[in-house]
Motif scaffolding. Sequence first.
Motif: not given
Length: 500
Positions: A166-169, A224-229, A287-292
């Motif tokens: 699942r991918a989010y944008f 790949y975690v959430s819309v918020a991310n 890279i798969a990790d978000d800025v957080g």
Amino acid sequence: FGMVQSSPTTYRSSDGDQKGGYEYSADKIRGFGMTRLSGTGCEGRFSAFDFPVLPYTGRLDGGALPTSPGAKIDPYYLDFDHRDETASPGHYAVGLGNGVETELTATTRTAVNRYAFPARRDSSTLILDVAGSNNRVFDSEVTVEGRTVSGWVETASVCDEGGRYRAYFSSTFDRAFTSYGTWQGGQVTPGATTARGGAAKHGSGAYLVFPKGATVTARTGLSYVSVANAARNAEEETGGRTFDQVRKATAQVWKDTLSTVRATGGTKSERVKFYTALYHSLLHPNIADDVGGQYPGHDGKVRKVAAGRHHYVTYAGWDMYRGQAQLIALLFPKVGSDINQSLVDLVKQTGAWPNWPHLNQSQQKMSGDSLQVVLSSIDAFGSVDYDRRAALTSMRTTQSLPADATKRAHAQQYLSAGFIDNGKGDSATSKTLEYAVDDFAIAQLADRLGEKATHDRFMTRAQNWQNLLDPETDRIRPRGRNGFDRSFNLGERGNQFEQA
């Protein structure tokens, strides 16, 4: 190694051919997507090409698209000519047949696109094909709110053999929409703010209308975690910067990266080929990790990478262990260490070594257990800032009898008999050779860590390739319980030998 690979994907109208990426013989663009898998096989099941956007200048009927992209997407494909394209690391531009000047650039997790619409056309519209990914779609959703459009898609991983991700944008535009709408399946609804597509390609999306002749910039974060991310990724990486500022900074990143190697001599054309090849070698892993720091674990849990590190995904192990892995470690030692730690974490989360994981989907492709070679090779070239002991322990544990934790096909026979019977088919001869290479890599890592017993055991097993060396002909041959098959055509691939 970015999460985002903002790029055009093409279509050839003469025969309907649509590769998973950019094909030079094509005459249409299927959209400008956010993700790309570079150089994969699996015809028709390439994966990626998530969240494509298509600029549209045609008429609107009562404020609605004339037909639903969910029913038929082809009419919205874009004519283009190579004479109207320019491309450089971090930037792509094309003058489309409908008059829209389109430019793409990106940061690590954010696509920044600029669309300059012509004034003398019927409309200035952007079509966001939320469910337009290359592979099968299981569900999708889109939401329009203010100047932001967001959503997600769940789609099949590369080769479509069971894995899905699942991918989010979250896409924010620099000017307000004059009108908008969504589609769901074959139904277009002006003014609607949400749509859910279900298990259908192109099943949901949104269209956004701007003033005629507008120039519009979109900042689209991916997660790949959430819309918020995804929204946070876009804001922290591109907030307050113009398209040209992002493009300039990205160009500098690529210049600095490619300048890690200083090539002299030869002709200008040869140096261009060299640096183009170097550029291609740095597209994956990603890279798969978000800025957080959050990323989707291979066990389905949301995890957080250690401070100062990145979590990397998407490894074509069979393709990268012969040269790319070593190059990465040689040029970018920290990236190499993070890749190795990412592999260790993958195995901790799943309990096994896959050989072709895509994003957080653990899956098998081709022969061999190649990620063990990738890790050991990166380690050998000096990228050693990761949990080396955990890596070796997992290799030793999973690649030993009773072979109940290994992903190696026919592992019990290989580990006990020293080769795989050609009667099994399934590229049996190639698998024996690949497993011997894998065992050699494990032995070398054990040697560097001073674990003599492990080194000796796996180094002995690494000689299993010799069990396929026919002493009468000095050729590697398929071997079964009754000896070598000297009638086998060594030029044939598939039954005994992998495609290489």
